[in-house]
Design an enzyme around this catalytic site. Structure first.
Site, PDB file in Angstrom:
ATOM      1  N   GLY A  36      10.341  -6.097   4.898  1.00 58.56           N
ATOM      2  CA  GLY A  36       9.100  -6.816   4.633  1.00 58.56           C
ATOM      3  C   GLY A  36       8.035  -6.384   5.625  1.00 58.56           C
ATOM      4  O   GLY A  36       8.345  -5.755   6.650  1.00 58.56           O
ATOM      5  N   SER A  90       6.815  -1.033  12.385  1.00 58.87           N
ATOM      6  CA  SER A  90       7.970  -0.621  11.577  1.00 58.87           C
ATOM      7  C   SER A  90       9.279  -1.087  12.208  1.00 58.87           C
ATOM      8  O   SER A  90       9.508  -0.895  13.407  1.00 58.87           O
ATOM      9  CB  SER A  90       7.959   0.901  11.477  1.00 58.87           C
ATOM     10  OG  SER A  90       9.041   1.339  10.714  1.00 58.87           O
ATOM     11  N   GLU A 142       4.859   0.896   5.067  1.00 61.46           N
ATOM     12  CA  GLU A 142       4.022   0.564   3.901  1.00 61.46           C
ATOM     13  C   GLU A 142       2.548   0.422   4.255  1.00 61.46           C
ATOM     14  O   GLU A 142       1.783  -0.218   3.544  1.00 61.46           O
ATOM     15  CB  GLU A 142       4.522  -0.719   3.235  1.00 61.46           C
ATOM     16  CG  GLU A 142       5.961  -0.685   2.762  1.00 61.46           C
ATOM     17  CD  GLU A 142       6.274   0.374   1.708  1.00 61.46           C
ATOM     18  OE1 GLU A 142       5.370   1.167   1.363  1.00 61.46           O
ATOM     19  OE2 GLU A 142       7.415   0.421   1.266  1.00 61.46           O
TER      20      GLU A 142
HETATM   21 ZN   LIG Z   1       9.978  -3.605   1.181  1.00 57.52          ZN
END
Ligand SMILES: [Zn+2]
Length: 212
Positions: A26, A43, A74
């Site tokens: 997440g 990260s 991300e």
């Molecule tokens: Zn993810």
């Protein structure tokens, strides 16, 4: 700067407390609506141990201006969503159990409950599949998110947005609850899909008349 970093640190702890993800998966970001600076989780770090110094800060142009840590893989997805949605200042990407069941079967969550259509949107759609950390994942997420407040990342997880962190958490809770309820309702029969005219009436009501 530190206040905004703290919002992200606190959100990480809250995400774990609510069992919205497991381990270090997440990622969470917040945009200061005034400066346009974006604050993102690093990260692969334990959310319970994050401090404000671990948060990575981007300016409005997408350049890193503060932080020693490697940003979440991300990062490009977060920046793409902020670029596409002026109304969004908080993004929470998680791997929660029930909505991820929809994501791994490439199934959208239909409009079956009032709170869902009021704060999330007409549905939650699955983005076209792309590997985590790729530019494509961000592009596909933006497309499937459209003007809604949540999107499913196929074979992966859920992403919820809002004008602020509290709202984004509310979206996470309602998406996860609706995914659970829809799966449960399958045991009882067919869930009633709320017709488009009623969805619009409820969304208009929330915009104009709900609350004090
Ligand atoms: Zn993810």
């Amino acid at each position: 700067m530190d206040d905004f970093k703290q919002i992200v640190v606190d959100a990480g702890v809250k995400m774990c407390q609510r069992s919205l993800t497991v381990g270090t998966w997440g990622n969470i970001s917040y945009r200061d609506p005034e400066s346009g600076n974006i604050f993102l989780t690093p990260s692969g770090m334990d959310y319970q141990k994050l401090g404000t110094n671990d948060i990575v800060v981007y300016n409005a142009k997408g350049e890193i201006i503060e932080g020693q840590r490697k940003p979440s893989i991300e990062w490009s997805m977060h920046l793409a969503i902020f670029a596409a949605r002026e109304d969004v200042n908080a993004i929470i990407h998680t791997h929660p159990t029930y909505s991820t069941a929809f994501a791994i079967t490439d199934t959208s969550i239909p409009p079956v409950s009032e709170d869902f259509v009021q704060i999330v949107g007409d549905s939650v759609e699955c983005a076209e599949y792309a590997l985590p950390g790729t530019k494509e994942l961000g592009e596909y997420a933006v497309k499937a998110l459209a003007s809604k407040n949540a999107v499913l990342l196929t074979s992966h997880g859920t992403l919820c947005v809002g004008p602020n962190m509290d709202f984004a958490f509310k979206v996470c809770d309602v998406v996860e609850k609706t995914a659970y309820l829809y799966l449960m309702s399958k045991n009882l029969g067919e869930a009633r899909i709320i017709p488009p005219a009623d969805i619009k009436a409820m969304q208009d009501f929330v915009k104009t008349k709900y609350g004090q």
